[in-house]
Design an enzyme around this catalytic site. Structure first.
Site, PDB file in Angstrom:
ATOM      1  N   MET A 106      -2.936  -1.029  -8.198  1.00 19.07           N
ATOM      2  CA  MET A 106      -4.167  -1.079  -9.096  1.00 19.07           C
ATOM      3  C   MET A 106      -5.105   0.179  -8.617  1.00 19.07           C
ATOM      4  SD  MET A 106      -5.597  -5.091  -9.427  1.00 19.07           S
ATOM      5  CE  MET A 106      -6.998  -4.426 -10.426  1.00 19.07           C
ATOM      6  N   LYS A 124     -11.395   2.065  -1.866  1.00 23.73           N
ATOM      7  CA  LYS A 124     -10.279   1.885  -2.822  1.00 23.73           C
ATOM      8  C   LYS A 124     -11.142   2.098  -4.279  1.00 23.73           C
ATOM      9  CE  LYS A 124      -7.041  -1.832  -4.312  1.00 23.73           C
ATOM     10  NZ  LYS A 124      -6.916  -3.058  -3.897  1.00 23.73           N
ATOM     11  N   ASP A 218      -0.567 -13.643  -1.130  1.00 25.28           N
ATOM     12  CA  ASP A 218       0.407 -12.411  -0.848  1.00 25.28           C
ATOM     13  C   ASP A 218       0.339 -12.047   0.478  1.00 25.28           C
ATOM     14  OD1 ASP A 218       2.173 -10.624  -1.886  1.00 25.28           O
ATOM     15  OD2 ASP A 218       0.536  -9.312  -2.109  1.00 25.28           O
TER      16      ASP A 218
END
Length: 433
Positions: A106, A124, A218
């Site tokens: 992403m 990010k 995850d």
């Protein structure tokens, strides 16, 4: 072999990739879990055979992977769009970009300096191609908000988030160090004591998240950072969600969200009622990989791997059978974490942490290996003749467990009385779930 491509990405874009781009693409595909290294190599070999037989131009690797149903066309389009994304200078007010650290599915992560307090952070930024889509923007902002709910020594903590010049960013604590995956990629396995220490730290992080109604979804070697000072950090909350968000859960019904080698059975089935036990399973799969050098279930493709996680006929090879240097207690703990029926797993991080502490002290686990019916029998005081019952935990263990029991108000403890100065009766600590 002609492959039609959806969206604005043309076949010409596919053909225009250089050898360097393709090599980078291969690495990206494997790192994201879109395909295994074996699948990529098989598709490359198939493409070579086609090129040898055909006088015309051979298909690209992406075209072969789509035709082989390893990738979907939409995944191919997205990969190509990202690869062709024009460079644009990144400027975020209050931050100085120092270096590019890496790229995920992403966003791109940069090393930056937060000017107001003169500290290094990780910044990010959502990919430009995804920033045109409201759903991806919403997901990116949701990751930042979820991260902001957490503050723990074993979790990469959130600092800031926002938008500047059409660029959506998320600022996190900067953590230096390799991941568990970096070690495993070098065919290194972890010694039992060190693996227990690391997994205990991640379990503490899961406990913190669970107390705030969150599941990570995850947990995998790539998302656990091992700091130079010995610290352990759980990273990447991109798939995390609130357990009580029914609308969110229903929107993902039937979707297998997670990483194939480490995904829980209930995630494979796309259940909407997943809870912290799914993270415990994924941590168990990571634990298994750390101490054996192998994933719990292998396969030729992601679908086969995920089927094995669910299929009760496919039995797990005990970790202490693959690595005979491991204690049987460790094997029991990992097998309990990896129970396909979540009712037979640890019900929460507290129980797991208790057993990990037992192992770290050279003692047998107190909870692993006890079947639900055995525990119920113990609750009712029927210890005689219960198969698998192990009597005689130490008084120190009893006190520790009782403290956890009382805090949760979900475990009933029955403690035997001291009959003599040096004689302790059998003590039974029972769990009612």
């Amino acid at each position: 072999m002609a492959t039609s491509v959806e969206g604005s990405t043309s076949g010409k874009d596919v053909k225009s990739l250089s050898a360097v781009d393709e090599a980078s693409l291969e690495k990206s595909i494997v790192q994201r879990g879109l395909a295994t290294e074996a699948e990529v190599q098989a598709c490359k070999a198939h493409r070579t055979k086609i090129a040898e037989k055909s006088k015309e131009s051979s298909p690209t690797l992406l075209e072969v992977m789509v035709d082989a149903k390893v990738l979907t066309r939409s995944q191919m389009v997205r990969l190509l769009k990202e690869k062709g994304e024009p460079a644009r200078k990144l400027e975020v007010p209050g931050y100085q970009i120092l270096d590019k650290l890496g790229r995920g599915s992403m966003g791109v992560v940069y090393k930056a300096k937060q000017l107001s307090v003169d500290r290094v952070v990780a910044l990010k930024v959502l990919l430009d191609s995804l920033a045109q889509n409201k759903e991806f923007i919403k997901r990116f902002e949701r990751e930042a908000k979820i991260a902001a709910k957490l503050s723990h020594n074993n979790i990469v903590n959130a600092i800031d988030a926002g938008e500047a010049g059409g660029r959506y960013y998320f600022v996190m604590e900067y953590v230096e160090g390799p991941t568990i995956k970096d070690f495993l990629d070098k065919n290194k396995t972890f010694e039992e004591k060190e693996a227990i220490r690391i997994v205990t730290a991640v379990a503490e992080a899961l406990k913190h998240a669970s107390q705030r109604g969150l599941i990570h979804r995850d947990i995998k070697p790539e998302n656990v950072i091992l700091m130079k000072d010995g610290g352990v950090k759980l990273a990447d909350l991109g798939l995390a969600r609130l357990t009580d968000d029914e609308k969110w859960g229903l929107s993902e019904a039937g979707m297998a969200i997670g990483t194939p080698y480490y995904i829980s059975p209930e995630q494979v089935r796309g259940q909407t009622d997943i809870d912290i036990r799914a993270d415990i399973y994924s941590l168990g799969a990571t634990f298994y990989h750390m101490v054996t050098g192998k994933v719990p279930y292998g396969g030729d493709n992601p679908s086969e791997v995920m089927r094995k996680h669910v299929d009760p006929r496919v039995q797990l090879v005990p970790p202490d059978h693959l690595n005979t240097n491991l204690s049987s207690g460790l094997g029991m703990v990992i097998e309990t974490m990896l129970m396909k029926n979540r009712e037979h797993r640890y019900s929460n991080p507290d129980d797991l942490i208790l057993d990990l502490k037992c192992l770290s002290q050279g003692e047998s686990p107190m909870i692993a290996g006890q079947r639900p019916e055995s525990l119920q029998a113990l609750v009712e005081g029927e210890s005689d003749g219960v198969e698998g019952y192990v009597a005689g935990p130490s008084e120190e263990q009893m006190v520790e467990l009782a403290g956890i029991v009382n805090n949760r108000n979900t475990i009933i403890a029955t403690i035997g009385m001291l009959l003599a100065v040096s004689v302790i009766t059998n003590v039974i600590l029972l769990t009612v779930r």
